[in-house]
Write a protein that holds these residues in place. Structure first.
Motif, PDB file in Angstrom:
ATOM      1  N   UNK A 231       0.858  -1.259   0.102  1.00 27.17           N
ATOM      2  CA  UNK A 231      -0.075  -0.058   0.054  1.00 27.17           C
ATOM      3  C   UNK A 231       0.935   1.217   0.160  1.00 27.17           C
ATOM      4  N   UNK A 232       0.485   2.139  -0.736  1.00 24.71           N
ATOM      5  CA  UNK A 232       1.086   3.504  -0.976  1.00 24.71           C
ATOM      6  C   UNK A 232       1.181   4.105   0.502  1.00 24.71           C
ATOM      7  N   UNK A 233       2.291   4.873   0.731  1.00 26.64           N
ATOM      8  CA  UNK A 233       2.178   5.419   2.116  1.00 26.64           C
ATOM      9  C   UNK A 233       3.765   5.309   2.632  1.00 26.64           C
ATOM     10  N   UNK A 234       3.990   6.034   3.999  1.00 24.92           N
ATOM     11  CA  UNK A 234       5.312   5.792   4.516  1.00 24.92           C
ATOM     12  C   UNK A 234       5.650   4.656   4.850  1.00 24.92           C
ATOM     13  N   UNK A 235       7.097   4.323   4.722  1.00 26.09           N
ATOM     14  CA  UNK A 235       7.933   3.107   4.753  1.00 26.09           C
ATOM     15  C   UNK A 235       8.647   3.293   6.296  1.00 26.09           C
ATOM     16  N   UNK A 236       8.903   1.952   6.820  1.00 31.58           N
ATOM     17  CA  UNK A 236       9.846   2.398   8.161  1.00 31.58           C
ATOM     18  C   UNK A 236      11.318   2.355   7.879  1.00 31.58           C
ATOM     19  N   UNK A 237      11.668   2.369   6.601  1.00 33.73           N
ATOM     20  CA  UNK A 237      13.019   2.569   6.177  1.00 33.73           C
ATOM     21  C   UNK A 237      13.526   3.802   5.405  1.00 33.73           C
ATOM     22  N   UNK A 238      14.485   4.450   5.289  1.00 29.42           N
ATOM     23  CA  UNK A 238      14.755   5.515   4.722  1.00 29.42           C
ATOM     24  C   UNK A 238      15.088   5.023   3.204  1.00 29.42           C
ATOM     25  N   UNK A 239      14.603   5.757   2.176  1.00 36.80           N
ATOM     26  CA  UNK A 239      14.688   5.371   0.858  1.00 36.80           C
ATOM     27  C   UNK A 239      16.114   5.415   0.315  1.00 36.80           C
ATOM     28  N   UNK A 240      17.004   6.501   0.824  1.00 36.57           N
ATOM     29  CA  UNK A 240      18.202   6.429   0.385  1.00 36.57           C
ATOM     30  C   UNK A 240      19.253   6.660   1.582  1.00 36.57           C
TER      31      UNK A 240
ATOM     32  N   UNK B  25      26.920  -7.303   1.181  1.00 38.26           N
ATOM     33  CA  UNK B  25      25.578  -7.351   1.975  1.00 38.26           C
ATOM     34  C   UNK B  25      24.690  -6.095   1.728  1.00 38.26           C
ATOM     35  N   UNK B  26      25.209  -4.983   1.310  1.00 35.42           N
ATOM     36  CA  UNK B  26      24.676  -3.755   1.188  1.00 35.42           C
ATOM     37  C   UNK B  26      24.315  -3.735  -0.192  1.00 35.42           C
ATOM     38  N   UNK B  27      25.083  -4.763  -1.263  1.00 33.46           N
ATOM     39  CA  UNK B  27      24.694  -4.601  -2.652  1.00 33.46           C
ATOM     40  C   UNK B  27      23.623  -5.592  -3.091  1.00 33.46           C
ATOM     41  N   UNK B  28      23.250  -6.327  -2.140  1.00 38.11           N
ATOM     42  CA  UNK B  28      22.037  -7.395  -2.394  1.00 38.11           C
ATOM     43  C   UNK B  28      21.007  -6.448  -3.071  1.00 38.11           C
ATOM     44  N   UNK B  29      20.619  -7.172  -4.168  1.00 38.14           N
ATOM     45  CA  UNK B  29      19.643  -6.465  -4.895  1.00 38.14           C
ATOM     46  C   UNK B  29      18.320  -6.353  -4.440  1.00 38.14           C
ATOM     47  N   UNK B  30      17.848  -7.282  -3.212  1.00 37.01           N
ATOM     48  CA  UNK B  30      16.586  -7.395  -2.695  1.00 37.01           C
ATOM     49  C   UNK B  30      16.733  -6.467  -1.755  1.00 37.01           C
ATOM     50  N   UNK B  31      17.737  -5.528  -1.281  1.00 39.71           N
ATOM     51  CA  UNK B  31      17.249  -4.408  -0.404  1.00 39.71           C
ATOM     52  C   UNK B  31      16.602  -3.137  -1.116  1.00 39.71           C
ATOM     53  N   UNK B  32      15.504  -2.747  -0.576  1.00 40.77           N
ATOM     54  CA  UNK B  32      14.512  -1.837  -1.098  1.00 40.77           C
ATOM     55  C   UNK B  32      15.139  -0.198  -1.048  1.00 40.77           C
ATOM     56  N   UNK B  33      16.077   0.149  -0.409  1.00 39.55           N
ATOM     57  CA  UNK B  33      16.809   1.390  -0.250  1.00 39.55           C
ATOM     58  C   UNK B  33      18.052   1.179  -1.029  1.00 39.55           C
ATOM     59  N   UNK B  34      18.294   2.504  -1.623  1.00 47.22           N
ATOM     60  CA  UNK B  34      19.560   2.778  -2.171  1.00 47.22           C
ATOM     61  C   UNK B  34      20.462   3.184  -1.246  1.00 47.22           C
ATOM     62  N   UNK B  35      21.719   2.329  -1.312  1.00 44.63           N
ATOM     63  CA  UNK B  35      22.947   2.502  -0.410  1.00 44.63           C
ATOM     64  C   UNK B  35      24.210   3.225  -1.265  1.00 44.63           C
ATOM     65  N   UNK B  36      24.588   4.155  -0.363  1.00 43.46           N
ATOM     66  CA  UNK B  36      25.582   5.001  -1.196  1.00 43.46           C
ATOM     67  C   UNK B  36      26.891   4.897  -0.143  1.00 43.46           C
ATOM     68  N   UNK B  37      28.273   5.047  -0.644  1.00 43.44           N
ATOM     69  CA  UNK B  37      29.161   5.008   0.112  1.00 43.44           C
ATOM     70  C   UNK B  37      30.134   6.320  -0.068  1.00 43.44           C
ATOM     71  N   UNK B  38      30.503   6.898   1.064  1.00 40.56           N
ATOM     72  CA  UNK B  38      31.139   7.859   0.918  1.00 40.56           C
ATOM     73  C   UNK B  38      32.363   7.898   1.508  1.00 40.56           C
TER      74      UNK B  38
END
Length: 413
Positions: A287-296, A311-324
């Motif tokens: 359902x559309x609406x807030x999620x419990x996890x950050x989008x990025x 583990x962070x590059x697992x394609x099943x993770x729904x968030x986009x992970x960046x590395x700085x």
């Protein structure tokens, strides 16, 4: 083999500042006087962090003067943009170094919330449990988590481009001792109060369970408000990942296999699912609406080994992970590990930062040095690297053009 400092290399190529360079993580509010240097910098925009009670309003002040509007981010670098006074994206949140100053009242009915005894609170969240009365009496009265989350929410509503940060977990940090006359004499009055400021360190650390509670509450708020986060992790890479994983549990992208994916992609639209032909990954629509996890999520000054990237590059993770990565943290001891990690990070998930505590020329120099190092490691030209890193920053901040598609499209389960 350690990497040479780029500024010491003779005959180096002119740096393409005109293509726009962005700092993904810095702390200029720690030196308030440096605010006047922000518009003079070569960097196009800074992502500035809040960390504690003393700097939340300072970040607001910086953002009120120089903050980018949400719609500005995508247009950064366009003709006529370079001279704009809008130079930064604010971030609001509580750093793990100050998480002991918070008590968790979020599981209580509002009428049952009572301010805890400060001494007992600190004895319960610090390890070892302190019995030094002078130290305990020097600590501020703890604040309710619900109140601080409400303040962060208000700041995010005031600044639609704002992130939540700096947040995270730190197993190494020890609290500073109370002020003594010898330390007072060396105190730097130009620094924003509340940090270590040269004090000796105590033996006390914030218990990991308490840090996790504070981190998870802020991650949930980021998901609720659809905002990215900047995450600190020191000696706690597994704990940070497990905490993030808890927030997206039940929202994972589903691996259905390439062959089934090709068949089902033809009917996915009719059913309301998102299918990526050929990847073997499908996101079950909720359902559309807030999620419990950050989008990025940006893992700032990422110091984990190359193996933990998987583990962070697992394609099943729904968030986009960046590395700085920063020169100050990742190359402070030669940078051999950073070299291997940067090489392994997907090109579109790489960010650079200064992590510096004052704006100005040194911040620009650290950013330039980091860009040059990344370009050498990635075998990019300077122009290619600056453009790629700028696109990555814009996608992290605004989500414009960002997808959660797996970087390795052949990953199947």
């Amino acid at each position: 083999m350690s990497r040479p400092d780029p500024k010491d290399e003779p005959g180096k190529e002119a740096f393409p500042w005109h293509l726009c360079v962005f700092d993904a993580h810095c702390h200029p509010t720690d030196t308030v006087a440096s605010q006047v240097d922000v518009p003079k910098m070569k960097a196009r925009a800074l992502t500035i962090m809040a960390t504690r009670g003393e700097d939340q309003d300072l970040v607001r002040q910086f953002a009120s003067r120089y903050g980018l509007d949400k719609g500005d981010v995508e247009n950064l670098g366009s003709q006529g943009d370079v001279d704009s006074p809008k130079r930064l994206v604010p971030s609001f949140g509580w750093h793990p170094w100050f998480s002991h100053q918070i008590f968790d009242d979020t599981c209580l009915v509002k009428s049952d919330v009572q301010k805890p005894n400060a001494r007992e609170h600190y004895k319960s969240v610090l390890s070892p449990s302190p019995d030094d009365e002078d130290f305990l009496s020097s600590l501020p009265d703890p604040k309710p988590l619900s109140e601080l989350l409400a303040q962060v929410r208000t700041n995010l509503e005031s600044f639609p481009s704002a992130l939540i940060g700096e947040i995270g977990i730190d197993r190494s940090f020890r609290l500073p001792m109370q002020w003594i006359s010898e330390d007072e004499e060396k105190r730097d009055e130009s620094l924003t109060p509340g940090g270590r400021e040269g004090r000796s360190l105590s033996p006390y650390r914030v218990q990991i369970d308490h840090q996790r509670k504070i981190l998870k509450a802020q991650l949930n708020l980021a998901g609720d408000m659809d905002r990215p986060v900047s995450v600190h992790g020191v000696a706690a890479h597994g704990i940070v990942f497990d905490t993030l994983k808890e927030t997206w549990k039940g929202h994972e992208r589903v691996s259905i296999g390439k062959r089934r994916s090709r068949r089902r992609s033809n009917v996915a639209g009719a059913r309301g699912d998102e299918a990526t032909p050929g990847t073997g990954i499908e996101t079950q629509c909720k359902p559309m609406g807030p999620k419990p996890y950050p989008p990025r999520i940006c893992l700032h000054s990422y110091s984990g080994p190359p193996d933990t990237l998987k583990q962070y590059l697992d394609p099943c993770i729904p968030a986009s992970i960046y590395f700085s990565f920063s020169r100050l943290v990742n190359f402070s001891n030669g940078g051999e590990k950073a070299l291997a990690v940067i090489k392994a990070v997907p090109d579109d998930k790489l960010l650079i930062e200064s992590d510096l505590h004052s704006a100005g020329d040194r911040m620009d120099q650290l950013l330039e040095d980091m860009v040059r190092s990344v370009c050498e490691i990635k075998k990019w030209s300077l122009v290619e690297g600056v453009i790629q890193l700028a696109d990555n920053w814009k996608q992290f901040i605004s989500g414009a053009g960002s997808t959660n598609e797996p970087s390795n499209s052949d990953n199947e389960r």
